[in-house]
Write an enzyme that holds these catalytic residues in place. Structure first.
Site, PDB file in Angstrom:
ATOM      1  N   GLY A 240       0.761  -1.245   0.000  1.00  0.00           N
ATOM      2  CA  GLY A 240       0.000   0.000   0.000  1.00  0.00           C
ATOM      3  C   GLY A 240       0.784   1.283   0.000  1.00  0.00           C
ATOM      4  CD  GLU A 276      -0.120  -9.306   1.410  1.00  0.00           C
ATOM      5  OE1 GLU A 276      -0.946  -8.458   1.003  1.00  0.00           O
ATOM      6  OE2 GLU A 276      -0.469 -10.349   1.976  1.00  0.00           O
ATOM      7  N   PRO A 277       4.398  -5.553  -0.676  1.00  0.00           N
ATOM      8  CG  PRO A 277       6.689  -5.077  -0.901  1.00  0.00           C
ATOM      9  CD  PRO A 277       5.724  -6.015  -0.200  1.00  0.00           C
ATOM     10  NE  ARG A 315      -2.179   3.129 -11.586  1.00  0.00           N
ATOM     11  CZ  ARG A 315      -2.005   4.313 -11.067  1.00  0.00           C
ATOM     12  NH1 ARG A 315      -1.348   5.232 -11.747  1.00  0.00           N
ATOM     13  NH2 ARG A 315      -2.461   4.601  -9.876  1.00  0.00           N
ATOM     14  CE1 TYR A 319      -8.330   2.231 -10.027  1.00  0.00           C
ATOM     15  CE2 TYR A 319      -6.289   2.306 -11.283  1.00  0.00           C
ATOM     16  CZ  TYR A 319      -7.271   1.588 -10.640  1.00  0.00           C
ATOM     17  OH  TYR A 319      -7.191   0.220 -10.599  1.00  0.00           O
ATOM     18  CB  CYS A 344     -13.748   4.889 -30.673  1.00  0.00           C
ATOM     19  SG  CYS A 344     -12.794   4.779 -32.179  1.00  0.00           S
ATOM     20  CD  GLU A 345     -14.557   3.818 -23.910  1.00  0.00           C
ATOM     21  OE1 GLU A 345     -14.674   4.483 -22.858  1.00  0.00           O
ATOM     22  OE2 GLU A 345     -14.646   2.593 -23.968  1.00  0.00           O
ATOM     23  CE1 TYR A 373      -1.631  -3.418  -8.771  1.00  0.00           C
ATOM     24  CE2 TYR A 373      -0.443  -1.473  -8.025  1.00  0.00           C
ATOM     25  CZ  TYR A 373      -0.964  -2.716  -7.776  1.00  0.00           C
ATOM     26  OH  TYR A 373      -0.828  -3.284  -6.531  1.00  0.00           O
TER      27      TYR A 373
END
Ligand code: LLP
Length: 420
Positions: A240, A276-277, A315, A319, A344-345, A373
């Site tokens: 995190g 858990e990085p 991403r 986000y 096309c968005e 990610y």
């Protein structure tokens, strides 16, 4: 810190020119730096060394490329996996089963079977019904499953809502108030060996306070569980810790500050800590390299249209994430423009009215901090092939995932009899 620098006016990954990679592999392409991955792995390990001999399990979801995992295996890292696919990838990359922890709310019986047969270090169980299923599967195989319950501590992580996981409205973990009952249940089930506690409250955390609050709750729970007769040997504190994306925003706490907070928060726990990085290890170690197709003047603003798109790096559209934009051969001139892909968005936008280096058609652009990610969340939307990946080490480089031929994508579909 990363290893993407200008050498003689051209952006390099370590000793390799990004122009060379673009010319030989084509664009878009992800490029990773071994030196940055290793440096981050070492810094994180050093920050936690005062806690003893923690198990650091890289969150495979952040970057599951086998060459990246093998690089981390070489650093003694284990793996945090959330699917059979991730477990098999970690094993194929040489990560020993006894350094693997299995997280996730939806483990299936087949996935449990695989993990039990591999002999993984720990299952982070996220609910009472999951404990019951794991008990049944372990009994069927004549094995004992080492477990921790992932606790939902109900803290506000202070990150984007889509990547917050430790609030009571989130699907993750066992409610804090039910934890003692869950452990009592697990202790009564055959095939399970309760060995620890786990927590993970969210990703891209830029403040240590929510982590400190969550760890405080875990500490209190460990004491309560021991008082109730449970033997606990491990505490998994999740991942995190955030990384810097936007240079205009204050940098997140350093791994050293995180380590100091952990040392303080876990005083007297008398367990082996686990971490858990994901992002912290690989984000700055990767860039998405793209080529400008053309520059177009809209009614309201200028658009720089690049050959990478939202399917390659999701991403920003998912986000509203910021990825810094750099020129591979900067001229020193600047421009303000909106950077978009060919999909096309309208959501296929990397940056809106961004002040950035000047770009013209055919020039190379880099989206920074894309090692976590990035490729792993890519899709084939708009029938665009999955993005290839390159790993650099010093002045060597290798394609570690080849560009998928578009024919392979098309051939994966088949026609039913009535259309054939
Ligand atoms: N452990 C568990 C159980 C997790 O769910 C995650 C991330 C991690 C560890 C690693 O967290 P990290 O150290 O990377 O923050 N796709 C989003 C991030 C999703 C994170 C999901 N879980 C993004 O691009 O920002």
């Amino acid at each position: 810190m990363d290893h993407f620098e200008l050498i003689d006016g051209v952006l390099h990954a370590e000793g390799v020119s990004l122009e060379t990679i673009a010319a030989q592999v084509g664009t878009p392409v992800y490029v990773y730096s071994t030196a940055t991955i290793e440096r981050h792995a070492q810094i994180f390990r050093e920050a936690l060394a005062p806690t003893g001999d923690p198990l650091i399990a890289f969150a495979v979801k952040a970057n599951p490329n086998r060459a990246v995992l093998a690089t981390l295996a070489g650093q003694g890292y284990g793996a945090d996996v959330v699917s059979a696919g991730e477990l098999l990838r970690a094993r194929a990359a040489g990560i020993p089963a006894d350094r693997i922890v299995f997280s996730g709310v939806g483990k299936t019986a087949d996935e449990m079977r695989l993990a039990l047969n591999e002999g993984i270090f720990q299952f982070n169980v996220e609910s009472e019904p999951e404990a019951e299923m794991l008990s049944a599967v372990a009994c069927e195989l004549g094995k004992i499953a080492p477990i921790a319950f992932r606790i939902n501590p109900d803290v506000i992580a202070g990150t984007h809502a889509k990547i917050s996981t430790g609030g009571k409205e989130n699907k993750f973990g066992v409610a804090y108030d039910r934890a003692l009952d869950a452990y009592r249940l697990a202790a009564s089930l055959p095939g399970l060996r309760v060995q620890g506690v786990a927590v993970h409250i969210g990703s891209q955390l830029t403040n240590l306070d929510p982590l400190r609050a969550a760890f405080g709750k875990v500490g209190a729970l460990i004491a309560d569980l021991r008082a109730a007769g449970h033997e606990l040997q491990t505490a998994d504190l999740g991942g995190g810790l955030g990384v810097p994306y936007d240079p205009a925003v204050p940098v997140p706490p350093s791994p050293a500050a995180y380590g100091a907070m952990v040392v303080e928060a876990t005083q007297g726990w008398n367990v082996r800590l686990m971490f858990e990085p994901g992002r912290l290890i690989v984000a700055n170690a990767g860039v998405l390299l793209s080529r400008v197709i053309r520059v177009k003047q809209g009614a309201a603003n200028a658009f720089v249209i690049v050959d990478a798109a939202m399917n390659d790096l999701l991403r920003p559209s998912l986000y509203d994430a910021w990825h810094d934009i750099r020129a591979v051969r900067p001229t020193g001139e600047g421009m303000t423009a909106t950077v978009v892909g060919p999909v096309c968005e309208t959501g296929d936008t990397f940056a809106t009215n961004r002040a950035m280096p000047e770009f013209a058609a055919d020039e190379l652009m880099v989206f920074a901090t894309a090692g976590a990610y990035g490729a792993t969340m890519a899709s084939t939307y708009n029938s665009r092939a999955l993005t290839p990946e390159v790993l650099v080490k010093g002045d060597q480089w290798a394609v570690v995932r080849a560009r998928q031929p578009i024919e392979t994508l098309i051939a994966a579909d088949s026609l039913p009899d009535w259309l054939d």
